[in-house]
Design an enzyme around this catalytic site. Structure first.
Site, PDB file in Angstrom:
ATOM      1  N   ASP A   1      -6.049   4.733   9.959  1.00 43.17           N
ATOM      2  CA  ASP A   1      -7.467   4.860   9.594  1.00 43.17           C
ATOM      3  C   ASP A   1      -7.951   3.615   8.868  1.00 43.17           C
ATOM      4  O   ASP A   1      -9.076   3.182   9.036  1.00 43.17           O
ATOM      5  CB  ASP A   1      -7.667   6.056   8.646  1.00 43.17           C
TER       6      ASP A   1
ATOM      7  N   HIS B   1       0.809  -1.210   0.000  1.00 47.09           N
ATOM      8  CA  HIS B   1       0.000   0.000   0.000  1.00 47.09           C
ATOM      9  C   HIS B   1       0.849   1.269   0.000  1.00 47.09           C
ATOM     10  O   HIS B   1       0.395   2.339   0.402  1.00 47.09           O
ATOM     11  CB  HIS B   1      -0.995  -0.018   1.168  1.00 47.09           C
TER      12      HIS B   1
ATOM     13  N   GLU C   1      -9.620  13.703  14.839  1.00 42.92           N
ATOM     14  CA  GLU C   1      -9.075  13.951  13.500  1.00 42.92           C
ATOM     15  C   GLU C   1      -9.809  15.155  12.907  1.00 42.92           C
ATOM     16  O   GLU C   1     -10.738  15.692  13.524  1.00 42.92           O
ATOM     17  CB  GLU C   1      -9.270  12.732  12.582  1.00 42.92           C
TER      18      GLU C   1
HETATM   19  P1  FAD Z   1       4.248  -1.863   2.016  1.00 41.75           P
HETATM   20  O1  FAD Z   1       3.758  -0.800   1.128  1.00 41.75           O
HETATM   21  O2  FAD Z   1       4.177  -3.237   1.520  1.00 41.75           O
HETATM   22  O3  FAD Z   1       5.751  -1.540   2.485  1.00 41.75           O
HETATM   23  C1  FAD Z   1       6.123  -0.239   2.900  1.00 41.75           C
HETATM   24  C2  FAD Z   1       7.617  -0.204   3.229  1.00 41.75           C
HETATM   25  O4  FAD Z   1       7.857  -0.958   4.403  1.00 41.75           O
HETATM   26  C3  FAD Z   1       8.498  -0.811   2.147  1.00 41.75           C
HETATM   27  O5  FAD Z   1       9.716  -0.142   2.107  1.00 41.75           O
HETATM   28  C4  FAD Z   1       8.690  -2.221   2.619  1.00 41.75           C
HETATM   29  O6  FAD Z   1       9.874  -2.791   2.120  1.00 41.75           O
HETATM   30  C5  FAD Z   1       8.727  -2.043   4.122  1.00 41.75           C
HETATM   31  N1  FAD Z   1       8.208  -3.191   4.839  1.00 41.75           N
HETATM   32  C6  FAD Z   1       7.054  -3.844   4.645  1.00 41.75           C
HETATM   33  N2  FAD Z   1       6.923  -4.826   5.533  1.00 41.75           N
HETATM   34  C7  FAD Z   1       8.025  -4.801   6.306  1.00 41.75           C
HETATM   35  C8  FAD Z   1       8.496  -5.569   7.410  1.00 41.75           C
HETATM   36  N3  FAD Z   1       7.801  -6.586   7.894  1.00 41.75           N
HETATM   37  N4  FAD Z   1       9.680  -5.227   7.955  1.00 41.75           N
HETATM   38  C9  FAD Z   1      10.409  -4.199   7.491  1.00 41.75           C
HETATM   39  N5  FAD Z   1      10.026  -3.457   6.442  1.00 41.75           N
HETATM   40  C10 FAD Z   1       8.846  -3.749   5.868  1.00 41.75           C
HETATM   41  N6  FAD Z   1      -0.630   5.435   7.148  1.00 41.75           N
HETATM   42  C11 FAD Z   1      -0.889   5.924   8.354  1.00 41.75           C
HETATM   43  O7  FAD Z   1       0.031   6.178   9.136  1.00 41.75           O
HETATM   44  N7  FAD Z   1      -2.167   6.163   8.765  1.00 41.75           N
HETATM   45  C12 FAD Z   1      -3.227   5.877   7.985  1.00 41.75           C
HETATM   46  O8  FAD Z   1      -4.357   6.091   8.389  1.00 41.75           O
HETATM   47  C13 FAD Z   1      -2.987   5.322   6.702  1.00 41.75           C
HETATM   48  N8  FAD Z   1      -4.007   4.988   5.897  1.00 41.75           N
HETATM   49  C14 FAD Z   1      -3.743   4.462   4.672  1.00 41.75           C
HETATM   50  C15 FAD Z   1      -4.815   4.116   3.858  1.00 41.75           C
HETATM   51  C16 FAD Z   1      -4.592   3.585   2.613  1.00 41.75           C
HETATM   52  C17 FAD Z   1      -5.762   3.208   1.741  1.00 41.75           C
HETATM   53  C18 FAD Z   1      -3.267   3.444   2.138  1.00 41.75           C
HETATM   54  C19 FAD Z   1      -3.009   2.940   0.773  1.00 41.75           C
HETATM   55  C20 FAD Z   1      -2.197   3.794   2.936  1.00 41.75           C
HETATM   56  C21 FAD Z   1      -2.417   4.300   4.217  1.00 41.75           C
HETATM   57  N9  FAD Z   1      -1.378   4.642   5.068  1.00 41.75           N
HETATM   58  C22 FAD Z   1      -1.644   5.139   6.310  1.00 41.75           C
HETATM   59  C23 FAD Z   1       0.021   4.502   4.647  1.00 41.75           C
HETATM   60  C24 FAD Z   1       0.590   3.163   5.093  1.00 41.75           C
HETATM   61  O9  FAD Z   1       0.809   3.151   6.475  1.00 41.75           O
HETATM   62  C25 FAD Z   1       1.933   2.897   4.431  1.00 41.75           C
HETATM   63  O10 FAD Z   1       1.846   3.033   3.052  1.00 41.75           O
HETATM   64  C26 FAD Z   1       2.425   1.503   4.789  1.00 41.75           C
HETATM   65  O11 FAD Z   1       3.749   1.352   4.371  1.00 41.75           O
HETATM   66  C27 FAD Z   1       1.577   0.486   4.070  1.00 41.75           C
HETATM   67  O12 FAD Z   1       1.735  -0.752   4.687  1.00 41.75           O
HETATM   68  P2  FAD Z   1       1.989  -2.025   3.795  1.00 41.75           P
HETATM   69  O13 FAD Z   1       1.875  -3.153   4.722  1.00 41.75           O
HETATM   70  O14 FAD Z   1       1.140  -2.043   2.593  1.00 41.75           O
HETATM   71  O15 FAD Z   1       3.516  -1.752   3.423  1.00 41.75           O
END
Ligand code: FAD
Length: 507
Positions: free
Chosen positions: A146, A83, A259
């Site tokens: 969120d 994400h 918020e």
């Molecule tokens: P990914 O996108 O898969 O990875 C993000 C980064 O973290 C990459 O660099 C990856 O290599 C690294 N990573 C992933 N897993 C691990 C692990 N286990 N150990 C070490 N590194 C790792 N953020 C907020 O703070 N608050 C919100 O309310 C919020 N809402 C969101 C809503 C939506 C619809 C979206 C798309 C994003 C939102 N985000 C929010 C942002 C979100 O927190 C970040 O984009 C987060 O990185 C997404 O998590 P993911 O598991 O998809 O990570």
């Protein structure tokens, strides 16, 4: 080994295999999924990995990292739920670890100091953590995002912010122990007292220092119900004064969630008045707005937790007491009661609608910023009221956070002031040609960042994305040296999280 992999990748893209013999990694290489591994929610970047690995346990992760270290150029990206917006979880020609494949586990621990924690997999979705904590223990983590379709490791690599962060800090402030596989392939347990440098580096560390395979998350007794409230302001000054007052109230004396968002002062269904009412029988009555109202309005979004056994009259009284202190436009207040689970999963409904409309899979040129309190009024005047006066086709979040709740030893950087605002431009627009060209929106994001730079604002990008190391150095400021030292300690060959584009792989 690499020849073998390349042969395999160029073969049937739908194959998968158990591969004790390849890289020595248990679990399976899953080439069917490499297409997904090269995409993310942002929908603007793509990078074809060499292979996607589905690790089950930390040992699998460690083996993949060690195998990459034995080569001259392989990188490894942990992919949470993909994400990210700008390719941060991708690894061009590298190994992508699908962290969602990690063994599901959730263990409740009662520590000596009486505090309660759960041990969860780094690849678990927060939504899964919520469901299990609630159904098995009637407990819940304290600090959320969120949207809960994000992994534990993914948000802890950034910060993890929502309307509870004013009280408990970001999610990174709510973990006491991690199990991490470093860039050297070592599996280490770390906390404030054990391997502390790794612990602090990893939290908010953009995946640069290690892969989180397990996190110990603080939990507390979960409420049953939530009164979810929205109140509308025409004046930014009133909105910020009230929001800042609310976030300083102690637990038990204020709301449990604070918020806010900006909306367009019009009947635009995506950006305007219709985005505020919370139930089918609620209507936004613009006649209530004062003549001084400008092109945009502001909405505080609040929540109060309660239990089934609480008398509704007591809940009403408490809400009445708190709202009575606020200066929103009379009559422009809305509320609904829902279960705690429904409240925390509220964005899932948005997801379902967006999927149905085709805008979930469209590009999402989002921008997230932290802006200090001292510059937020100017930001409002120039950005909200001018650049964004027609909205972004989705929520424009803006609400205050307290710096004291953030641990400066962690890798994440925030503005210097005690109160700073998170600003999130969550653009949900139909893909071109129906919607505007994505590049134009990216350009608008740059214009906003440039404006903040030109005015000398105390601000930081949240979920940062830069093209050059100079920009990363500026981003980290006086923390850059520590960041580089930590990288040299824990991932000396720069194998991990290449999609962040901070360091180049060392052969
Ligand atoms: P990914 O996108 O898969 O990875 C993000 C980064 O973290 C990459 O660099 C990856 O290599 C690294 N990573 C992933 N897993 C691990 C692990 N286990 N150990 C070490 N590194 C790792 N953020 C907020 O703070 N608050 C919100 O309310 C919020 N809402 C969101 C809503 C939506 C619809 C979206 C798309 C994003 C939102 N985000 C929010 C942002 C979100 O927190 C970040 O984009 C987060 O990185 C997404 O998590 P993911 O598991 O998809 O990570």
């Amino acid at each position: 080994m690499i020849a073998y992999l390349e042969h395999f990748v160029h073969g049937n893209d739908t194959e998968s295999m158990q591969n004790d013999d390849v890289l020595g990694v248990e679990g399976s290489f899953h080439f069917a999924a490499t297409a997904a591994a090269g995409k993310d929610f942002g929908g603007m970047k793509s990078a074809k990995p060499l292979a996607m690995i589905r690790p089950s346990v930390a040992t699998d992760v460690a083996r993949a990292v060690k195998a990459a270290a034995r080569t001259a150029n392989l990188t490894v990206a942990a992919r949470g739920n993909g994400h990210s917006i700008n390719g941060q979880a991708m690894a061009e020609n590298g190994l992508v670890l699908d962290m969602r494949a990690m063994e599901d586990r959730l263990t409740l621990l009662s520590l000596d100091d009486g505090s309660l924690h759960v041990d969860v997999s780094g690849g678990a979705l927060w939504e899964e953590v919520l469901r299990r904590c609630l159904s098995e223990f009637r407990l819940a983590p304290r600090s959320w995002t969120d949207y809960l379709g994000l992994t534990v490791g993914g948000t802890l690599s950034n910060a993890g912010v929502s309307g509870q962060a004013f009280r408990y800090g970001p999610q990174t402030s709510n973990v006491t122990e991690l199990e991490v596989v470093t860039g050297k392939g070592e599996t280490l347990v770390c906390s404030e007292t054990q391997n502390s440098e790794l612990f602090f580096a990893t939290l908010g560390g953009l995946g640069q220092f290690g892969i989180i395979t397990r996190a110990r998350v603080a939990v507390q007794s979960a409420p049953d119900m939530v009164r979810w409230i929205r109140v509308v302001y025409s004046e930014f000054e009133d909105f910020t004064r009230d929001a800042e007052w609310l976030v300083t109230l102690k637990e038990g004396y204020g709301f449990d969630y604070v918020e806010g968002f900006v909306l367009v002062n019009s009947d635009d269904p995506c950006n305007g008045w219709p985005t505020v009412p919370m139930g089918p029988n609620q209507r936004f009555e613009p006649v209530r707005l004062p003549p001084t109202a400008g092109p945009v309005l502001y909405c505080l979004e609040l929540a109060l937790h309660y239990r089934n056994e609480d008398h509704l009259s007591a809940v009403n009284m408490e809400v009445h007491r708190l709202l009575g202190r606020l200066r929103f436009v009379e009559g422009l207040n809305f509320s609904v009661d829902l279960t705690y689970m429904e409240f925390l999963l509220r964005v899932k409904r948005v997801e379902e609608d967006a999927r149905a409309n085709g805008i979930w899979d469209a590009p999402h040129p989002w921008l997230n910023l932290f802006v200090s309190k001292s510059h937020i009024a100017e930001f409002d005047r120039e950005v909200f009221k001018k650049i964004l006066k027609h909205g972004v086709g989705g929520p424009i979040l803006v609400y205050p956070l307290l710096r004291t709740k953030w641990d400066s030893r962690h890798s994440v950087v925030v503005p210097d002031s005690n109160i700073f605002y998170i600003i999130a431009l969550l653009r949900f627009i139909p893909p071109p040609p129906k919607g505007p060209p994505t590049e134009r929106l990216v350009e608008q994001n740059h214009e906003i960042i440039q404006f903040c730079c030109n005015r000398g604002f105390d601000f930081k990008l949240y979920l940062p994305h830069y093209q050059s190391q100079e920009n990363w150095m500026r981003h980290y400021g006086d923390k850059w040296t520590t960041f580089v030292e930590r990288k040299a300690n824990f991932d000396p060959l720069a194998i991990l999280a290449p999609g962040q584009k901070i360091f180049s792989r060392i052969p």
